[in-house]
Design a protein around this motif. Sequence first.
Motif, mmCIF file in Angstrom:
data_model
loop_
_atom_site.group_PDB
_atom_site.id
_atom_site.type_symbol
_atom_site.label_atom_id
_atom_site.label_comp_id
_atom_site.label_asym_id
_atom_site.label_seq_id
_atom_site.Cartn_x
_atom_site.Cartn_y
_atom_site.Cartn_z
ATOM 1 N N LYS A 138 0.807 -1.220 0.000
ATOM 2 C CA LYS A 138 0.000 0.000 0.000
ATOM 3 C C LYS A 138 0.839 1.269 0.000
ATOM 4 N N GLU A 139 2.058 1.206 0.542
ATOM 5 C CA GLU A 139 2.870 2.415 0.690
ATOM 6 C C GLU A 139 4.127 2.400 -0.180
ATOM 7 N N SER A 140 4.935 1.363 -0.060
ATOM 8 C CA SER A 140 6.209 1.337 -0.783
ATOM 9 C C SER A 140 6.025 1.130 -2.281
ATOM 10 N N VAL A 141 5.214 0.152 -2.661
ATOM 11 C CA VAL A 141 5.057 -0.167 -4.081
ATOM 12 C C VAL A 141 4.549 1.028 -4.897
ATOM 13 N N PRO A 142 3.506 1.759 -4.449
ATOM 14 C CA PRO A 142 3.080 2.938 -5.232
ATOM 15 C C PRO A 142 4.184 3.983 -5.409
ATOM 16 N N LYS A 143 5.020 4.166 -4.384
ATOM 17 C CA LYS A 143 6.126 5.115 -4.497
ATOM 18 C C LYS A 143 7.126 4.647 -5.550
ATOM 19 N N TRP A 144 7.410 3.349 -5.555
ATOM 20 C CA TRP A 144 8.334 2.806 -6.551
ATOM 21 C C TRP A 144 7.776 2.953 -7.961
ATOM 22 N N ILE A 145 6.476 2.738 -8.102
ATOM 23 C CA ILE A 145 5.860 2.897 -9.418
ATOM 24 C C ILE A 145 6.069 4.321 -9.926
ATOM 25 N N ASP A 146 5.825 5.304 -9.060
ATOM 26 C CA ASP A 146 6.021 6.711 -9.442
ATOM 27 C C ASP A 146 7.461 6.961 -9.875
ATOM 28 N N GLU A 147 8.409 6.403 -9.125
ATOM 29 C CA GLU A 147 9.827 6.625 -9.428
ATOM 30 C C GLU A 147 10.206 5.997 -10.767
ATOM 31 N N TYR A 148 9.718 4.786 -11.020
ATOM 32 C CA TYR A 148 10.057 4.120 -12.278
ATOM 33 C C TYR A 148 9.346 4.762 -13.465
ATOM 34 N N GLU A 149 8.157 5.295 -13.247
ATOM 35 C CA GLU A 149 7.474 5.989 -14.339
ATOM 36 C C GLU A 149 8.226 7.253 -14.735
ATOM 37 N N ILE A 150 8.800 7.946 -13.757
ATOM 38 C CA ILE A 150 9.628 9.125 -14.055
ATOM 39 C C ILE A 150 10.849 8.710 -14.878
ATOM 40 N N LEU A 151 11.499 7.617 -14.456
ATOM 41 C CA LEU A 151 12.664 7.138 -15.196
ATOM 42 C C LEU A 151 12.288 6.712 -16.610
ATOM 43 N N ASN A 152 11.137 6.086 -16.748
ATOM 44 C CA ASN A 152 10.710 5.649 -18.071
ATOM 45 C C ASN A 152 10.431 6.844 -18.986
ATOM 46 N N GLN B 221 5.099 -5.276 -13.188
ATOM 47 C CA GLN B 221 5.205 -6.168 -12.029
ATOM 48 C C GLN B 221 4.778 -5.455 -10.753
ATOM 49 N N LEU B 222 5.198 -4.211 -10.598
ATOM 50 C CA LEU B 222 4.821 -3.450 -9.412
ATOM 51 C C LEU B 222 3.336 -3.123 -9.405
ATOM 52 N N MET B 223 2.772 -2.820 -10.566
ATOM 53 C CA MET B 223 1.331 -2.565 -10.653
ATOM 54 C C MET B 223 0.547 -3.788 -10.195
ATOM 55 N N ALA B 224 1.027 -4.970 -10.571
ATOM 56 C CA ALA B 224 0.372 -6.202 -10.131
ATOM 57 C C ALA B 224 0.476 -6.357 -8.622
ATOM 58 N N MET B 225 1.645 -6.053 -8.074
ATOM 59 C CA MET B 225 1.864 -6.242 -6.641
ATOM 60 C C MET B 225 0.986 -5.331 -5.786
ATOM 61 N N LYS B 226 0.568 -4.201 -6.347
ATOM 62 C CA LYS B 226 -0.299 -3.290 -5.586
ATOM 63 C C LYS B 226 -1.579 -3.980 -5.120
ATOM 64 N N SER B 227 -2.030 -4.986 -5.881
ATOM 65 C CA SER B 227 -3.292 -5.660 -5.558
ATOM 66 C C SER B 227 -3.088 -6.928 -4.728
ATOM 67 N N TRP B 228 -1.824 -7.288 -4.448
ATOM 68 C CA TRP B 228 -1.583 -8.479 -3.637
ATOM 69 C C TRP B 228 -2.024 -8.217 -2.201
ATOM 70 N N LYS B 229 -2.552 -9.242 -1.569
ATOM 71 C CA LYS B 229 -2.987 -9.135 -0.178
ATOM 72 C C LYS B 229 -1.807 -9.405 0.748
ATOM 73 N N GLY B 230 -1.572 -8.508 1.683
ATOM 74 C CA GLY B 230 -0.507 -8.706 2.648
ATOM 75 C C GLY B 230 -0.781 -9.896 3.555
ATOM 76 N N ILE B 231 0.280 -10.613 3.908
ATOM 77 C CA ILE B 231 0.162 -11.777 4.786
ATOM 78 C C ILE B 231 0.644 -11.393 6.184
ATOM 79 N N ASP B 232 -0.207 -11.588 7.177
ATOM 80 C CA ASP B 232 0.164 -11.314 8.566
ATOM 81 C C ASP B 232 0.692 -12.588 9.219
ATOM 82 N N VAL B 233 1.470 -12.416 10.277
ATOM 83 C CA VAL B 233 2.032 -13.566 10.982
ATOM 84 C C VAL B 233 0.937 -14.529 11.419
ATOM 85 N N CYS B 234 -0.187 -13.977 11.881
ATOM 86 C CA CYS B 234 -1.276 -14.821 12.378
ATOM 87 C C CYS B 234 -1.964 -15.619 11.269
ATOM 88 N N ASP B 235 -1.702 -15.271 9.995
ATOM 89 C CA ASP B 235 -2.288 -16.003 8.874
ATOM 90 C C ASP B 235 -1.560 -17.315 8.585
#
Length: 256
Positions: free
Chosen positions: A133-147, A179-193
Amino acid sequence: MSNYVLSLDNARIAYDVTGHGPAILLVHGMGSKVNKNLWKDTGWVEKLTPHFTVITMDLRGFGESDKSHDPEFYSINNIINDIHAVINACGFKEYHYFGHSYGATIGLQTCILSKHVQKVICAGTTFGDSFFKESVPKWIDEYEILNTCKQTKTYSNQDLAEEDIEWVENTDIEIIIAQLMAMKSWKGIDVCDITKKLAVYTGFNDNPLVLENFEQNENQLKRNEIAHKIFDNLNHSDLVSKVDTVLPWVLEFLLQ
């Protein structure tokens, strides 16, 4: 020479297999030049073959496996299907899993989405949704600038060294963005899962996000009896390259 198998969506996935015994799948992280050869080059294949049938694969988008600019191509369901296709092609149904970085993030997903995985080792990843939710969107923005810089041949507004510009020019950044766009929709896994047998590790010099997440979850890892360790002086790449440091702990978990 690599072996190949077609996944359910007809994507061609490259893999290597060596050794005898129970199957263990080794899965690499991200990077424009990262592929299944990482595990052979660092010595993991040689160290593990006395105990296991060692399988290494090029994740879709990497190495000799098929690639696409479509984010849906990199859905977690497609990746899990790739894993099962490779494992089945090697003559196995059940398997152990060992992943680094991106491969470790996939490893946590296998704990929930793969009924055939037995033991899972994850090196350098995080629990929960914050990464997606936080890191991946930032990376997408950075790579889009580079592209955009690559497409317009204008780098003057970016603080890039000559080697960084060379990397941008020689890298298909649109694949990384997909790849990062796909990861934005992945569900995070918690320890209790987690219900599978899981071992997670990092290093005191790892990515601060990874180390902080590990330390935040350390008490719950203990309560859930999940094997975990922070290695002295190891950075993110060391988690897989410093095989002699990490191997005894990994084998203790796998062979117990």
